[in-house]
Design a protein around this motif. Structure first.
Motif, PDB file in Angstrom:
ATOM      1  N   GLY A  61       0.782  -1.227   0.000  1.00 37.05           N
ATOM      2  CA  GLY A  61       0.000   0.000   0.000  1.00 37.05           C
ATOM      3  C   GLY A  61       0.815   1.279   0.000  1.00 37.05           C
ATOM      4  O   GLY A  61       0.256   2.364  -0.014  1.00 37.05           O
ATOM      5  N   GLY A  62       2.113   1.176   0.029  1.00 43.13           N
ATOM      6  CA  GLY A  62       2.967   2.359   0.013  1.00 43.13           C
ATOM      7  C   GLY A  62       4.404   1.986   0.273  1.00 43.13           C
ATOM      8  O   GLY A  62       4.710   0.858   0.679  1.00 43.13           O
ATOM      9  N   ILE A  63       5.289   2.933   0.043  1.00 42.37           N
ATOM     10  CA  ILE A  63       6.718   2.701   0.231  1.00 42.37           C
ATOM     11  C   ILE A  63       7.388   4.036   0.522  1.00 42.37           C
ATOM     12  O   ILE A  63       6.939   5.083   0.042  1.00 42.37           O
ATOM     13  CB  ILE A  63       7.354   2.043  -1.016  1.00 42.37           C
ATOM     14  CG1 ILE A  63       8.834   1.746  -0.791  1.00 42.37           C
ATOM     15  CG2 ILE A  63       7.162   2.902  -2.250  1.00 42.37           C
ATOM     16  CD1 ILE A  63       9.463   0.892  -1.865  1.00 42.37           C
ATOM     17  N   THR A  64       8.443   3.999   1.327  1.00 42.02           N
ATOM     18  CA  THR A  64       9.299   5.152   1.523  1.00 42.02           C
ATOM     19  C   THR A  64      10.651   4.785   0.949  1.00 42.02           C
ATOM     20  O   THR A  64      11.177   3.702   1.229  1.00 42.02           O
ATOM     21  CB  THR A  64       9.443   5.502   3.019  1.00 42.02           C
ATOM     22  OG1 THR A  64       8.138   5.779   3.545  1.00 42.02           O
ATOM     23  CG2 THR A  64      10.346   6.695   3.222  1.00 42.02           C
ATOM     24  N   THR A  65      11.204   5.679   0.138  1.00 37.21           N
ATOM     25  CA  THR A  65      12.508   5.426  -0.469  1.00 37.21           C
ATOM     26  C   THR A  65      13.475   6.522  -0.069  1.00 37.21           C
ATOM     27  O   THR A  65      13.142   7.701  -0.115  1.00 37.21           O
ATOM     28  CB  THR A  65      12.421   5.342  -2.006  1.00 37.21           C
ATOM     29  OG1 THR A  65      11.929   6.583  -2.514  1.00 37.21           O
ATOM     30  CG2 THR A  65      11.500   4.225  -2.443  1.00 37.21           C
ATOM     31  N   TYR A  66      14.646   6.129   0.362  1.00 33.74           N
ATOM     32  CA  TYR A  66      15.705   7.059   0.717  1.00 33.74           C
ATOM     33  C   TYR A  66      16.751   6.985  -0.402  1.00 33.74           C
ATOM     34  O   TYR A  66      17.615   6.113  -0.400  1.00 33.74           O
ATOM     35  CB  TYR A  66      16.326   6.677   2.066  1.00 33.74           C
ATOM     36  CG  TYR A  66      15.319   6.693   3.196  1.00 33.74           C
ATOM     37  CD1 TYR A  66      15.041   7.870   3.876  1.00 33.74           C
ATOM     38  CD2 TYR A  66      14.639   5.539   3.560  1.00 33.74           C
ATOM     39  CE1 TYR A  66      14.112   7.895   4.915  1.00 33.74           C
ATOM     40  CE2 TYR A  66      13.712   5.556   4.592  1.00 33.74           C
ATOM     41  CZ  TYR A  66      13.458   6.730   5.264  1.00 33.74           C
ATOM     42  OH  TYR A  66      12.538   6.751   6.275  1.00 33.74           O
ATOM     43  N   THR A  67      16.608   7.888  -1.371  1.00 42.58           N
ATOM     44  CA  THR A  67      17.426   7.793  -2.579  1.00 42.58           C
ATOM     45  C   THR A  67      18.240   9.058  -2.878  1.00 42.58           C
ATOM     46  O   THR A  67      19.105   9.023  -3.732  1.00 42.58           O
ATOM     47  CB  THR A  67      16.542   7.513  -3.806  1.00 42.58           C
ATOM     48  OG1 THR A  67      15.596   8.581  -3.949  1.00 42.58           O
ATOM     49  CG2 THR A  67      15.797   6.198  -3.671  1.00 42.58           C
ATOM     50  N   ARG A  68      17.964  10.154  -2.226  1.00 37.93           N
ATOM     51  CA  ARG A  68      18.631  11.415  -2.585  1.00 37.93           C
ATOM     52  C   ARG A  68      20.122  11.403  -2.308  1.00 37.93           C
ATOM     53  O   ARG A  68      20.899  11.941  -3.068  1.00 37.93           O
ATOM     54  CB  ARG A  68      17.982  12.590  -1.868  1.00 37.93           C
ATOM     55  CG  ARG A  68      16.617  12.893  -2.400  1.00 37.93           C
ATOM     56  CD  ARG A  68      16.226  14.298  -1.994  1.00 37.93           C
ATOM     57  NE  ARG A  68      14.921  14.617  -2.497  1.00 37.93           N
ATOM     58  CZ  ARG A  68      14.698  15.335  -3.584  1.00 37.93           C
ATOM     59  NH1 ARG A  68      15.710  15.802  -4.272  1.00 37.93           N
ATOM     60  NH2 ARG A  68      13.483  15.582  -3.972  1.00 37.93           N
ATOM     61  N   SER A  69      20.525  10.854  -1.206  1.00 35.40           N
ATOM     62  CA  SER A  69      21.932  10.807  -0.854  1.00 35.40           C
ATOM     63  C   SER A  69      22.251   9.371  -0.459  1.00 35.40           C
ATOM     64  O   SER A  69      21.933   8.950   0.652  1.00 35.40           O
ATOM     65  CB  SER A  69      22.219  11.755   0.309  1.00 35.40           C
ATOM     66  OG  SER A  69      23.575  11.706   0.647  1.00 35.40           O
ATOM     67  N   PRO A  70      22.853   8.614  -1.356  1.00 33.76           N
ATOM     68  CA  PRO A  70      23.091   7.204  -1.029  1.00 33.76           C
ATOM     69  C   PRO A  70      23.878   7.041   0.271  1.00 33.76           C
ATOM     70  O   PRO A  70      24.768   7.831   0.576  1.00 33.76           O
ATOM     71  CB  PRO A  70      23.913   6.695  -2.206  1.00 33.76           C
ATOM     72  CG  PRO A  70      23.685   7.665  -3.310  1.00 33.76           C
ATOM     73  CD  PRO A  70      23.400   8.984  -2.649  1.00 33.76           C
TER      74      PRO A  70
END
Length: 128
Positions: A61-70
């Motif tokens: 139903g949803g996801i959070t992605t931490y992609t801006r600063s690996p």
């Protein structure tokens, strides 16, 4: 309910029903630490990550992605060689932890990304 069909998605194992609101706020937070580069240092194509985001969104139903600063990962291999990797983090909340489903999903990720191990970890949480 609208059904979304994704063709050629390597992450599809099964369509799991999800419930975005758990009883008493008790849920599980699951994080996936995903490599940005293969073992030869070549960046994985963006469609790898898009397909994964789609699958997790459909299942949970949803996801959070931490992609801006690996983030950076370091670990020692058997021969004490230090290995470095740039990673991104995907996380989902689930009503319960289906260990069999996550183990199969983790194996699928390891094969697809050609990794010895992909870290998938979970914590019990209370959604306020």
């Amino acid at each position: 309910m609208i059904e979304v069909v994704v063709y050629c998605n390597p992450f599809v194992i099964s369509q799991k029903p999800w419930n975005a609101w758990a009883v008493n706020g008790k849920m599980v937070l699951v994080q996936l630490l995903l490599p940005l580069y293969d073992n030869e240092g070549k960046m994985f194509p963006s469609h790898f990550f898009t397909a994964l985001k789609t699958e997790l969104t459909e299942n949970f139903g949803g996801i959070t992605t931490y992609t801006r600063s690996p983030a950076s990962g370091l670990w020692k291999e058997d021969d004490d060689k230090v290995v470095y990797d740039d990673i991104i983090i995907y996380e989902v909340m689930a009503e319960e932890l289906d260990l069999d489903w996550w183990k199969a999903f983790k194996l699928r990720l390891e094969v697809h990304f050609k990794q010895d191990e992909i870290v998938v970890r979970s914590w019990p949480i209370t959604k306020l």
